[in-house]
Design a protein around this motif. Sequence first.
Motif, PDB file in Angstrom:
ATOM      1  N   LEU A  80       0.831  -1.209   0.000  1.00  0.00           N
ATOM      2  CA  LEU A  80       0.000   0.000   0.000  1.00  0.00           C
ATOM      3  C   LEU A  80       0.861   1.253   0.000  1.00  0.00           C
ATOM      4  O   LEU A  80       0.525   2.248  -0.649  1.00  0.00           O
ATOM      5  CB  LEU A  80      -0.931   0.004   1.210  1.00  0.00           C
ATOM      6  CG  LEU A  80      -2.037  -1.062   1.206  1.00  0.00           C
ATOM      7  CD1 LEU A  80      -2.906  -0.922   2.445  1.00  0.00           C
ATOM      8  CD2 LEU A  80      -2.903  -0.952  -0.037  1.00  0.00           C
ATOM      9  N   ARG A  81       1.972   1.221   0.703  1.00  0.00           N
ATOM     10  CA  ARG A  81       2.859   2.389   0.716  1.00  0.00           C
ATOM     11  C   ARG A  81       3.367   2.693  -0.701  1.00  0.00           C
ATOM     12  O   ARG A  81       3.369   3.844  -1.141  1.00  0.00           O
ATOM     13  CB  ARG A  81       4.043   2.152   1.655  1.00  0.00           C
ATOM     14  CG  ARG A  81       4.982   3.363   1.755  1.00  0.00           C
ATOM     15  CD  ARG A  81       6.233   3.007   2.556  1.00  0.00           C
ATOM     16  NE  ARG A  81       5.913   2.614   3.907  1.00  0.00           N
ATOM     17  CZ  ARG A  81       5.732   3.458   4.915  1.00  0.00           C
ATOM     18  NH1 ARG A  81       5.810   4.770   4.701  1.00  0.00           N
ATOM     19  NH2 ARG A  81       5.458   3.011   6.117  1.00  0.00           N
ATOM     20  N   ALA A 127     -10.592  11.358  -0.653  1.00  0.00           N
ATOM     21  CA  ALA A 127     -11.454  10.347  -1.279  1.00  0.00           C
ATOM     22  C   ALA A 127     -10.629   9.131  -1.691  1.00  0.00           C
ATOM     23  O   ALA A 127     -11.094   7.979  -1.598  1.00  0.00           O
ATOM     24  CB  ALA A 127     -12.165  10.944  -2.489  1.00  0.00           C
ATOM     25  N   LEU A 128      -9.404   9.365  -2.139  1.00  0.00           N
ATOM     26  CA  LEU A 128      -8.499   8.269  -2.492  1.00  0.00           C
ATOM     27  C   LEU A 128      -8.240   7.384  -1.277  1.00  0.00           C
ATOM     28  O   LEU A 128      -8.386   6.155  -1.337  1.00  0.00           O
ATOM     29  CB  LEU A 128      -7.190   8.844  -3.033  1.00  0.00           C
ATOM     30  CG  LEU A 128      -5.966   7.924  -3.083  1.00  0.00           C
ATOM     31  CD1 LEU A 128      -6.214   6.738  -3.994  1.00  0.00           C
ATOM     32  CD2 LEU A 128      -4.730   8.698  -3.540  1.00  0.00           C
ATOM     33  N   HIS A 145      -9.318   2.462   2.247  1.00  0.00           N
ATOM     34  CA  HIS A 145      -9.814   1.923   3.525  1.00  0.00           C
ATOM     35  C   HIS A 145     -11.017   1.005   3.278  1.00  0.00           C
ATOM     36  O   HIS A 145     -11.115  -0.098   3.830  1.00  0.00           O
ATOM     37  CB  HIS A 145     -10.250   3.076   4.445  1.00  0.00           C
ATOM     38  CG  HIS A 145      -9.145   3.698   5.237  1.00  0.00           C
ATOM     39  ND1 HIS A 145      -8.369   2.983   6.119  1.00  0.00           N
ATOM     40  CD2 HIS A 145      -8.707   4.997   5.303  1.00  0.00           C
ATOM     41  CE1 HIS A 145      -7.490   3.798   6.696  1.00  0.00           C
ATOM     42  NE2 HIS A 145      -7.676   5.028   6.218  1.00  0.00           N
ATOM     43  N   THR A 146     -11.953   1.478   2.458  1.00  0.00           N
ATOM     44  CA  THR A 146     -13.167   0.700   2.174  1.00  0.00           C
ATOM     45  C   THR A 146     -12.819  -0.613   1.482  1.00  0.00           C
ATOM     46  O   THR A 146     -13.384  -1.668   1.806  1.00  0.00           O
ATOM     47  CB  THR A 146     -14.118   1.523   1.296  1.00  0.00           C
ATOM     48  OG1 THR A 146     -14.507   2.707   2.002  1.00  0.00           O
ATOM     49  CG2 THR A 146     -15.375   0.737   0.945  1.00  0.00           C
ATOM     50  N   LEU A 181      -2.982  -2.612   7.928  1.00  0.00           N
ATOM     51  CA  LEU A 181      -3.180  -1.929   6.642  1.00  0.00           C
ATOM     52  C   LEU A 181      -3.829  -0.571   6.839  1.00  0.00           C
ATOM     53  O   LEU A 181      -3.412   0.430   6.222  1.00  0.00           O
ATOM     54  CB  LEU A 181      -4.015  -2.813   5.714  1.00  0.00           C
ATOM     55  CG  LEU A 181      -3.397  -4.175   5.369  1.00  0.00           C
ATOM     56  CD1 LEU A 181      -4.373  -5.015   4.557  1.00  0.00           C
ATOM     57  CD2 LEU A 181      -2.087  -4.000   4.607  1.00  0.00           C
ATOM     58  N   HIS A 182      -4.828  -0.503   7.696  1.00  0.00           N
ATOM     59  CA  HIS A 182      -5.470   0.783   7.964  1.00  0.00           C
ATOM     60  C   HIS A 182      -4.489   1.744   8.620  1.00  0.00           C
ATOM     61  O   HIS A 182      -4.473   2.950   8.307  1.00  0.00           O
ATOM     62  CB  HIS A 182      -6.690   0.585   8.867  1.00  0.00           C
ATOM     63  CG  HIS A 182      -7.846  -0.052   8.175  1.00  0.00           C
ATOM     64  ND1 HIS A 182      -8.373   0.439   6.995  1.00  0.00           N
ATOM     65  CD2 HIS A 182      -8.594  -1.151   8.499  1.00  0.00           C
ATOM     66  CE1 HIS A 182      -9.397  -0.328   6.622  1.00  0.00           C
ATOM     67  NE2 HIS A 182      -9.543  -1.289   7.522  1.00  0.00           N
TER      68      HIS A 182
END
Length: 528
Positions: free
Chosen positions: A63-64, A84-85, A90-91, A112-113
Amino acid sequence: MRMVFTAAPDDVFDAAQERLVGRVVRWSRGQHREVEPFVVAALVEHRWADGDGLLCRWQPEDLREALCEWFPRRVSMPAAETPALLTSVHTFIDFLFAEDLADDRCAEPAALHALIDAVAGDVAAAMGDETRYGPAKFWTMRMLAAGVDLEQPQQAQRYLLDVQAGRVAVEQHHLDRVMADDAAAGGNDRMGPLPPVDLPTDAETAALAAASVMLERIRRFADWVGAGRALTATGRLRLADAAELIALLGLADRMDPVIGGKVFRTGSTDELYETSVLFAWAKAARTVRVVKGRLLPVKAAARLLTDPAALAHRAFEAFFGLREAVCPAGYAASPIGWRFEEAAFAISLALYVAREPISTQELGDLAFAVAGEAAFIDTDAPDAVPLRRACDADLDCLLEQLALLGVVELGQRHATLLPLGTALVAAHLRGQGATTPSFDTMRAETAEVVVTHAAAAPPAVGDALLDRWYRANPETARRDLLALAARTDDPHHRRLAREYAHADGVAPVRRVHRAGDVRRRPKTRRTR
């Protein structure tokens, strides 16, 4: 739902991407969560196109890289939309775990969050920093800021003409930085995921190397050099020494050949192909060296010459530098010689990925494409036919030498990578920074990863891979295969998992294989 798309072809991934994004959107609505479909689509496409295609497995570093490097460089979103990104990612993470689509090797959602929250400031800064953009995004964002409708090609063309004419100001130092960073990153020229191969053990590799014709020649050549041999003024073997070497090693070269009843005197060892290749190869492998007009043994190579596997790896690496010896120009152009290293690498990689025989016609097409690119040749033009013939002759020479090394086996119209070749190419790829999965590393993988690779492999290879994995996981393999069959929306993967589970490890891959994926081949360029 299918979640593993390692090297899947475009059409397979595109359809699955649409289904996955649609499912994320439906789930988010039911959970009253915010999500931008475009962000999810971009994130999973990046993981497929530039990564390993494991949409079910995410680590904080994945993710990074996506959020701090790839989105700023490639995705044309205003910096103001960064919240929003991040919300959408997160979603997506919550969706994976809620729908039981994250696999056992995925990081925990809390980790991850936490990563997403930790890099939020860096992402916002990077998304607004023009110097972090790639060239395509740089110009796209500039045109959007100028009110250009990108769906109107004429408007985009007019804008670029205005830039060229100086009517639109561009900070040149920003553009220079963008272009330099893109060049340093290698653009899009990176090797894709490689398939798992059945690597020989170290002992098997050593035994195979001990039986290599070319390695035996190199060892005996070093012994023949002894305390040293005088060379000609031009650094070649003397003809008398070459004649002695030909007789000693049983080389195919002929001194003073008789053709049509006429004797053609050998004037130089350049006319002795196998002798010249051996001489060049022994030097390139650093088993002998030239000092002040004499050929001398390399003392440090004494141990190497007694280690067949180590000598095989050294000789294979040296092969890529044998352009002049393997494909001498002679009286005609040597197309492969123009880019010998790249052509040899492309052919080795193609054989490695195929894991089954490849026709020499197909290998010739590949080699000619590599050579043609170097000389800006239209390989389909009628006047390219003589060059193609020369390329095919070069290819024959290249493959013959690899066969003598024990890397390939040559049939009448095809070539096959042998187990020793698989080991040598894998090691070479690792030296280039590539990850080379093997059947042994696959033993700890999930059912979906193994089934995905088996479905895209030649039938016999798929059989062997699944059988090895099943036997390594006797307590869980059947259960995991049945669970995959119940979850996946890929009919071929479902059928393969179900049949293999019910067969209790007896290889049924050949019965269902032909309906499977066609594997997307990785790029055949070297990484630097």
